[in-house]
Design a protein around this motif. Structure first.
Motif, PDB file in Angstrom:
ATOM      1  N   ALA A 137       3.122   3.614   1.610  1.00 18.92           N
ATOM      2  CA  ALA A 137       1.387   3.284   1.836  1.00 18.92           C
ATOM      3  C   ALA A 137       1.334   1.811   1.630  1.00 18.92           C
ATOM      4  N   TYR A 138       2.238   1.240   0.939  1.00 19.45           N
ATOM      5  CA  TYR A 138       2.178  -0.384   1.049  1.00 19.45           C
ATOM      6  C   TYR A 138       2.527  -0.776   2.342  1.00 19.45           C
ATOM      7  N   GLU A 139       3.549  -0.501   2.864  1.00 17.09           N
ATOM      8  CA  GLU A 139       4.091  -0.799   3.981  1.00 17.09           C
ATOM      9  C   GLU A 139       2.746  -0.636   5.346  1.00 17.09           C
ATOM     10  N   LYS A 140       2.483   0.646   4.970  1.00 18.27           N
ATOM     11  CA  LYS A 140       1.260   1.053   6.007  1.00 18.27           C
ATOM     12  C   LYS A 140       0.189  -0.083   5.840  1.00 18.27           C
ATOM     13  N   VAL A 141      -0.418  -0.367   4.537  1.00 19.28           N
ATOM     14  CA  VAL A 141      -1.511  -1.128   4.357  1.00 19.28           C
ATOM     15  C   VAL A 141      -1.280  -2.556   4.805  1.00 19.28           C
ATOM     16  N   GLU A 142       0.110  -3.127   4.558  1.00 19.31           N
ATOM     17  CA  GLU A 142       0.319  -4.551   5.072  1.00 19.31           C
ATOM     18  C   GLU A 142       0.436  -4.397   6.526  1.00 19.31           C
ATOM     19  N   GLU A 143       0.903  -3.458   6.983  1.00 17.30           N
ATOM     20  CA  GLU A 143       0.907  -3.320   8.619  1.00 17.30           C
ATOM     21  C   GLU A 143      -0.577  -3.507   9.157  1.00 17.30           C
ATOM     22  N   LEU A 144      -1.418  -2.523   8.478  1.00 13.40           N
ATOM     23  CA  LEU A 144      -2.687  -2.596   8.966  1.00 13.40           C
ATOM     24  C   LEU A 144      -3.535  -3.846   8.785  1.00 13.40           C
ATOM     25  N   THR A 145      -3.099  -4.445   7.534  1.00  9.47           N
ATOM     26  CA  THR A 145      -3.790  -5.903   7.251  1.00  9.47           C
ATOM     27  C   THR A 145      -3.286  -6.791   8.285  1.00  9.47           C
ATOM     28  N   GLU A 203     -12.517  -9.644   6.017  1.00  6.29           N
ATOM     29  CA  GLU A 203     -11.317  -9.155   5.275  1.00  6.29           C
ATOM     30  C   GLU A 203     -10.089  -8.706   6.304  1.00  6.29           C
ATOM     31  N   ASN A 235      -5.141  -5.964  11.555  1.00  2.00           N
ATOM     32  CA  ASN A 235      -6.529  -6.593  11.246  1.00  2.00           C
ATOM     33  C   ASN A 235      -6.826  -8.057  11.306  1.00  2.00           C
ATOM     34  N   GLU A 236      -5.727  -8.691  10.699  1.00  2.00           N
ATOM     35  CA  GLU A 236      -5.804  -9.999  10.843  1.00  2.00           C
ATOM     36  C   GLU A 236      -5.482 -10.556  12.372  1.00  2.00           C
TER      37      GLU A 236
END
Length: 404
Positions: free
Chosen positions: A185-193, A404, A196-197
């Motif tokens: 989940a952390y890797e996914k959030v990091e990827e999505l972040t 964000e 998004n950026e």
């Protein structure tokens, strides 16, 4: 009731996940107790050697049971029962300690490998028969009546211990799974972040550099056209406007860079900024534009910036592609919502072909910005009948601060 009965005799975890070290330590301790305990009656060297050889053989079968028997557990337990009986043949004076230790271990092992309680019960009966038969032959009925209760007590005690152990193993497995899921989940959030950026940077670059340069190019085209007509005065006026527009583009670009580097607490005069966008459009386009700006409520900075970029993109598209004679911009605040309508009477386009159009990133950026502040966008257009872009944005969903 059925589940309780099953859980008493079986475990709900895979046999392969259990470490064999606890049982291995238990077997070694049973071996040492048989040799050194006074109740063994003092074993001879021949008996100790015989017990040691059989014990090593039994340990090898235990450790490599899956490879030897290919998960045929019934055959494995039969072989282990025969080997256990051999201890009584080798050491008639010290066999009982081994039997009292090993038989409960094998019964507990059957509870691990079998998923059906009936198989466990049959296996337990098999080992209890071996125990009873051995003691009756060597020591008689009286010894059996004294030893059988002790065997039951040891079996029950080991079962209680195994239940606690199984629960700990299960919790450990669950915690490992949760840890792996959290890592994914952390890797996914990091990827999505990161995605998004990147999208944010792409929008900002498009809405500043790309649009600014496009406006400057249109003004220079106008300068060239006027020079070809020997209209020097008009050309000079447009050059001055182009210079002002280039300076504004540079300033906007610097703001984007500052925004990427750090958070900004700068407040925005939204109404004035909208009018500047309208006036900038007049400077780069021959299209006649009218506006209707009705804003009373406080608009959060984040929402304001997104709306400005949306309006700017829509006007730039009119200037670059629409070939319109007239355009209208409405930004009206009513009932905690902002209604944006940008209309032109230009050449229009097929909305279904947006993704195939060259340079459609502006429309994509508009859609992303509307979504980012919880709004809805609708684009209506027909060839030679103009375009109407309608946006509805709830004010309450805007929050102060940057993207964000």
């Amino acid at each position: 009731m059925r589940n309780m009965f099953k859980s008493t005799f079986t475990s709900d975890l895979d046999y392969n996940v259990f470490p064999k070290s606890p049982a291995l330590v238990g077997i070694v301790l049973i071996y040492l107790a048989t040799i050194f305990m006074p109740s063994s009656g003092g074993l001879s060297s021949r008996e100790i050697i015989g017990l040691t050889i059989v014990m090593i053989f039994q340990l090898m079968i235990f450790l490599f049971s899956n490879k030897i028997f290919k998960n045929k557990y019934w055959l494995y337990f039969i072989v282990q029962g025969v080997i256990t009986f051999d201890y009584a043949v080798i050491a008639p004076e010290g066999y009982k300690t081994i039997l009292l230790g090993l038989i409960p271990l094998f019964v507990i092992q059957s509870m691990i490998v079998y998923t059906r309680a009936l198989y466990v019960i049959v296996t337990a009966i098999y080992f209890y028969i071996i125990f009873s038969f051995t003691i009756i032959i060597i020591s008689g009925w009286k010894e059996l009546l004294g030893s059988l209760p002790l065997l039951v007590i040891i079996t029950v005690a080991l079962r209680i211990y195994s239940i606690i152990f199984f629960q700990q193993v299960k919790l450990r497995i669950q915690s490992q799974k949760i840890s792996q899921e959290l890592a994914l989940a952390y890797e996914k959030v990091e990827e999505l972040t990161l995605i998004n950026e990147r999208q944010r940077v792409a929008r900002d670059l498009h809405d500043t550099l790309s649009q600014g340069i496009a406006g400057t190019i249109m003004q220079l085209d106008a300068v060239n056209a006027n020079l070809n007509k020997n209209n020097v005065k008009r050309a000079q006026e447009i050059v001055q406007k182009a210079m002002d527009h280039a300076r504004k583009t540079l300033a906007d670009s610097r703001l984007v860079i500052d925004d990427l580097r750090s958070k900004s607490d700068e407040k925005l005069n939204f109404d004035e900024a909208l009018r500047r966008e309208r006036d900038s459009f007049k400077n780069v386009s021959d299209t006649s534009v009218t506006s209707n700006l009705i804003l009373e409520a406080h608009i959060p900075v984040k929402t304001s910036k997104h709306i400005l970029y949306i309006v700017r993109e829509a006007l730039n598209n009119i200037a670059k592609h629409a070939k319109a004679e007239n355009a209208k911009v409405e930004v009206i605040e009513n009932n905690n919502h902002i209604y944006i309508n940008i209309i032109d009477d230009g050449v229009g386009f097929d909305v279904k072909l947006i993704d195939r159009l060259f340079g459609h990133y502006g429309i994509l950026g508009m859609t992303e910005r509307v979504k980012a502040i919880g709004g809805k966008i609708k684009i209506k257009s027909k060839r030679r009948l103009g375009t109407n872009i309608s946006v509805i944005i709830p004010i309450e969903k805007g929050i102060d601060g940057e993207d964000e």
